[in-house]
Design an enzyme around this catalytic site. Structure first.
Site, PDB file in Angstrom:
ATOM      1  N   HIS A 190      39.913  37.043  34.316  1.00  0.00           N
ATOM      2  CA  HIS A 190      39.015  38.199  34.339  1.00  0.00           C
ATOM      3  C   HIS A 190      37.761  37.898  33.534  1.00  0.00           C
ATOM      4  O   HIS A 190      36.636  38.160  33.982  1.00  0.00           O
ATOM      5  CB  HIS A 190      39.775  39.406  33.786  1.00  0.00           C
ATOM      6  CG  HIS A 190      38.958  40.635  33.603  1.00  0.00           C
ATOM      7  ND1 HIS A 190      39.069  41.747  34.404  1.00  0.00           N
ATOM      8  CD2 HIS A 190      38.016  40.939  32.678  1.00  0.00           C
ATOM      9  CE1 HIS A 190      38.238  42.678  33.986  1.00  0.00           C
ATOM     10  NE2 HIS A 190      37.587  42.228  32.946  1.00  0.00           N
ATOM     11  N   GLU A 191      37.931  37.319  32.350  1.00  0.00           N
ATOM     12  CA  GLU A 191      36.762  36.999  31.517  1.00  0.00           C
ATOM     13  C   GLU A 191      35.902  35.934  32.172  1.00  0.00           C
ATOM     14  O   GLU A 191      34.673  35.968  32.095  1.00  0.00           O
ATOM     15  CB  GLU A 191      37.206  36.542  30.122  1.00  0.00           C
ATOM     16  CG  GLU A 191      37.999  37.566  29.345  1.00  0.00           C
ATOM     17  CD  GLU A 191      37.300  38.916  29.276  1.00  0.00           C
ATOM     18  OE1 GLU A 191      36.053  38.964  29.254  1.00  0.00           O
ATOM     19  OE2 GLU A 191      38.022  39.940  29.253  1.00  0.00           O
ATOM     20  N   HIS A 228      33.421  37.430  34.471  1.00  0.00           N
ATOM     21  CA  HIS A 228      32.230  37.970  33.808  1.00  0.00           C
ATOM     22  C   HIS A 228      31.209  36.875  33.552  1.00  0.00           C
ATOM     23  O   HIS A 228      30.012  37.071  33.735  1.00  0.00           O
ATOM     24  CB  HIS A 228      32.608  38.652  32.492  1.00  0.00           C
ATOM     25  CG  HIS A 228      33.249  39.995  32.670  1.00  0.00           C
ATOM     26  ND1 HIS A 228      32.774  40.929  33.551  1.00  0.00           N
ATOM     27  CD2 HIS A 228      34.310  40.549  32.062  1.00  0.00           C
ATOM     28  CE1 HIS A 228      33.542  42.008  33.487  1.00  0.00           C
ATOM     29  NE2 HIS A 228      34.483  41.808  32.586  1.00  0.00           N
ATOM     30  N   GLU A 248      33.835  45.558  36.369  1.00  0.00           N
ATOM     31  CA  GLU A 248      35.218  45.424  35.942  1.00  0.00           C
ATOM     32  C   GLU A 248      36.131  45.269  37.147  1.00  0.00           C
ATOM     33  O   GLU A 248      37.037  44.437  37.160  1.00  0.00           O
ATOM     34  CB  GLU A 248      35.657  46.646  35.109  1.00  0.00           C
ATOM     35  CG  GLU A 248      35.026  46.711  33.742  1.00  0.00           C
ATOM     36  CD  GLU A 248      35.277  45.471  32.937  1.00  0.00           C
ATOM     37  OE1 GLU A 248      36.410  44.957  32.934  1.00  0.00           O
ATOM     38  OE2 GLU A 248      34.311  44.971  32.301  1.00  0.00           O
TER      39      GLU A 248
END
Lengths: 211, 361
Positions: B181-182, B185, B276
């Protein structure tokens, strides 16, 4: 306030342009678009070529790690010689198959050979893991846990490298085949790319296992 | 989960929201224009009403004056640009700087800690899956809740930080989902995008600050009684005109700036929520393990994700889960609610009680 409306001014301006200039303008836009498409396809193609090289790197790392694992296990698994030997044999066969593929990645039969060798190795490792489960001393030893983490990670990396390759092949193929790029991709020399298929279910199971 | 479709959805929504943001900025500029016109007209009107032989100039006779519009839009643009550039220069700290500010400790490749070694392996695996180089990894030793963040303005400058609670409680596959997930980003430039929005919003706020300044000047003038003589004469009319000008313009700027800032913040939060969803879907793409992502989110539901550090609100957009409690939680929330995120990944998720992580050597 303006004496005439902005729309009228714009209209009179457009009408005044000669048709040859308009044709040139349209041609320029088409060429520009072609350049954009070309650059995008080149970028995507390089991406999947790079992703392919990664697979080979990760395979090698895995092959280098396996002998360590077997050595560590040997002291504890004195009565499991067969299991350990089959792992080493499968690993050696896979190393040879990988080298053959690295020098000739376009050959489908060579790649198939590698995938077979890989699935045999995965099977042997899986059997070894099951054996280790019944030796709590070996399982708990710090060397073993660290090594098995490294092995898990390396197997994951092989799997992710193949996945990244397939994802980038998919991006490239999609970009190549969608409109309007599809009109130009043949002319510009962009051929469809092959996915790296995992056909053996055993192989798939061997990866992403946690100790 | 059809993660590619989910990613496209999130990207399209982001695009629409950014257009809305641009419209909000234009709307603010329009508000300033009307405030200026109103102020000038009322200021001129005072001498007119007292029949001092001053006519309403033709430039102000109607509400639409293209020259004035041009000046006000250029003026707003210039002010917003200067304020934005100033804010960007103070905000744009590199990834490692942000990590240190949050109390992060760099994890070195020769670490002997098993979990840290595992974390480094997980990061390398995600780096292969996502196609970007491994960022620096930090552990937030003082944070016992479960959370993680990515910071940095470019792929080269990026860092990923994991709370001590997260490192202790997530099993390997859930930790990998969080790291994935990071990575999303970082890959999708979310930090940079968010900082750009913050910088522009500061520019909008600067309009309101300018308006406040004008009102304060007005108050000072009124307080000192310098509005002119006691008789009705030229000086007094001019005084009233100045009051009217400052007052209306100041008020107009405060209103336009504040309303613009409010809506801009709303849009920024909405953009953050879409990113997100994008990051969740990208993580599933990288790991090909939707269950792990859903379980990680489920584990946070049971535990807290609130961050102790006072700097948490500054970088709240970059965390994996909501890092602080806010009053207008749903409107300004930087993250979608956890159940919504889980449902997006596994529509029929059963929300089990998270299994405790096995103790590792």
């Amino acid at each position: 306030m303006l004496s005439t409306s902005p729309l009228a001014t714009l209209k009179s301006f457009l009408v005044a342009i000669p048709p040859s200039v308009i044709a040139l303008g349209v041609a320029a836009i088409v060429v520009l678009y072609g350049v954009v498409i070309y650059n995008r396809l080149v970028g995507l193609r390089n991406q999947f070529k790079n992703a392919y090289a990664q697979i080979d790197v990760q395979l090698k790392r895995r092959y280098d790690l396996i002998p360590n694992l077997v050595e560590t296990a040997k002291a504890y698994l004195k009565h499991e010689r067969e299991t350990l030997e089959s792992v080493i044999k499968a690993r050696n066969a896979a190393v040879i198959a990988a080298q053959a593929t690295a020098s000739n990645p376009a050959d489908a039969s060579v790649v198939r050979n590698l995938l077979n060798a890989e699935s045999n190795l995965a099977g042997a490792l899986s059997r070894m893991r099951v054996t280790v489960e019944s030796y709590p001393d070996l399982k708990a030893s710090q060397n073993m846990t660290q090594l098995s983490e490294e092995l898990t990670s390396t197997e994951n990396k092989v799997s992710f490298a193949r996945q990244a390759y397939n994802d980038s092949v998919q991006s490239y193929n999609t970009a190549r085949e969608t409109f309007p790029a599809v009109l130009l991709s043949g002319i510009l020399g962009f051929r469809p790319a092959e996915l790296f298929q995992v056909t053996n279910a055993v192989e798939k199971e061997a990866v992403k296992v946690q100790f | 989960m059809n993660f590619f479709a989910a990613q496209t959805r999130a990207r399209n929504r982001t695009g629409r929201l950014l257009i809305l943001f641009a419209l909000a900025v234009l709307g603010t500029a329009t508000g300033v224009y009307f405030a200026l016109m109103l102020a000038l007209r009322e200021a001129i009107r005072i001498p007119v009403d007292t029949a001092r032989h001053v006519d309403m100039p033709p430039a102000l006779a109607q509400w639409w004056n293209p020259e004035m519009a041009l000046y006000s839009f250029l003026g707003v643009g210039l002010l917003v640009a200067i304020a934005s550039i100033y804010k960007w220069s103070t905000l744009g700290a590199g990834g490692p700087a942000v990590a240190k500010m949050m109390g992060g400790r760099l994890v070195t490749p020769n670490t002997t800690e098993y979990r840290e070694r595992q974390l480094l392996n997980i990061v390398e695996e995600m780096s292969i899956a996502s196609g970007i180089p491994s960022p620096q990894i930090y552990v937030l030793d003082e944070e016992l809740s479960i959370n993680a963040f990515a910071a940095g303005l470019s792929v080269q400058d990026a860092v990923v930080a994991v709370s001590a609670g997260a490192l202790r409680e997530f099993p390997r596959d859930e930790l990998q989902a969080v790291v994935g997930h990071e990575f999303s980003h970082i890959l999708n430039g979310d930090m940079r995008r968010n900082l750009k929005l913050t910088a522009v919003l500061f520019g909008i706020l600067a309009l309101a600050i300018l308006g406040q300044f004008l009102l304060r000047v007005l108050l000072r003038i009124l307080a000192s009684g310098q509005t002119g003589g006691s008789r009705r004469d030229n000086k007094k009319d001019n005084g009233l005109a100045v009051i009217s000008l400052l007052g209306l313009l100041g008020l107009g700027l405060v209103v336009a700036g504040s309303v613009g800032f409010f809506f801009g913040r709303l849009i920024q939060a909405a953009v953050s929520r879409q990113r997100e969803y994008l990051a969740d879907a990208s993580s599933v793409q990288f790991t090909r393990n939707p269950r792990a992502m859903a379980d990680a989110l489920n584990r946070i539901r049971a535990r807290s994700s609130l961050i102790r550090s006072p700097h948490a609100s500054e970088i709240s957009h970059f965390f994996f889960a909501q890092s602080f409690d806010s009053l207008f939680a749903s409107l300004f929330a930087t993250h979608p609610p956890l159940p919504a995120r889980i449902q997006a990944i596994i529509p029929g998720y059963d929300f089990p009680k998270p299994a405790p992580t096995r103790a590792k050597p």
